[in-house]
Design an enzyme around this catalytic site. Sequence first.
Site, PDB file in Angstrom:
ATOM      1  N   LYS A  10      32.217  40.084  46.404  1.00 37.02           N
ATOM      2  CA  LYS A  10      31.635  40.409  45.096  1.00 37.02           C
ATOM      3  C   LYS A  10      32.156  39.460  44.038  1.00 37.02           C
ATOM      4  CE  LYS A  10      35.507  42.365  43.118  1.00 37.02           C
ATOM      5  NZ  LYS A  10      36.221  41.833  41.924  1.00 37.02           N
ATOM      6  N   ASP A 135      37.998  49.323  43.675  1.00 39.06           N
ATOM      7  CA  ASP A 135      36.829  48.482  43.934  1.00 39.06           C
ATOM      8  C   ASP A 135      35.975  48.978  45.095  1.00 39.06           C
ATOM      9  OD1 ASP A 135      37.157  46.746  41.860  1.00 39.06           O
ATOM     10  OD2 ASP A 135      37.920  45.077  43.048  1.00 39.06           O
TER      11      ASP A 135
END
Length: 286
Positions: A10, A135
């Site tokens: 990401k 996350d």
Amino acid sequence: MLQAFLAPAKLNLFLHVVGRRDDGYHLLQSVFRFLNYGDTVEIEVRQDGEIRRLNHVEGVPEAIDLAIRAAQLLKQTTGCTLGADIQVTKHIPMGGGLGGGSSDAATVLLALNRLWGLNLSRQQLIDLGLQLGADVPVFVFGESAWAEGIGEKLQPIKLEPACYAVLTPNIHVSTPAIFSKKELTRDTRLAKIAAFSKGYGHNDLEPVVCSMYPEVAAALDWLKQFGDARMSGSGASVFVELPSMEAANKVVAEKPSGMRGFAAQGLDIHPLRENANEQLGSRQAG
């Protein structure tokens, strides 16, 4: 037989620190974008209930391996009697702010939800993911997201197609050390999702990281000749958007020595997004 699944990297297209909770956790605003580049997680269901790691991961003892911990947490929470053999092939640089360990954990949760027939909802899996790390939820959420809170309050956001060159200096940035620095700005003004557009915002952690790690500052300085280069997460990885994969690959090929790098395209939907139900499943996690 082992089945292979992608655990995508990401990027934080921006990262603002907007406050701090009483428990010390920082309040953030960010946009998460997945990439079509990542780790490979291979899984085979076991009938004897054991969770086994098949390969050594350099620098990651099994006791703290998020992929293994995700499987153990899912099994403990649901009471599932099945087990799994798990093998992770790392491509995402560790300690690079690209979400590697968190993505591996989310891929395990999503894959085993289907392979074990658990039928948990997306929200149940997000709640489990948050126990593993801040996350993890966005990867379970499974699409480009506007994030708030400590990263767990997520809304879908539509992003334009984009290509990126991503460079990672050969260092490991300590996220807790960055967030504990008194120099860190913690009062960036709250923004609304409608304010987001290409080039919006900045990364509040970037000045602190660059002052502590000159390698990150050097990587950013070099990459800025190609566009609006930024740091992802707490670093050490930096990235720049480019008009094509050809351009991104060219930048990566020219990177300074002492850095790893790859080119990738934005990925709107996680490959395993359909492995979680939008509504509550038949088996309750609690």
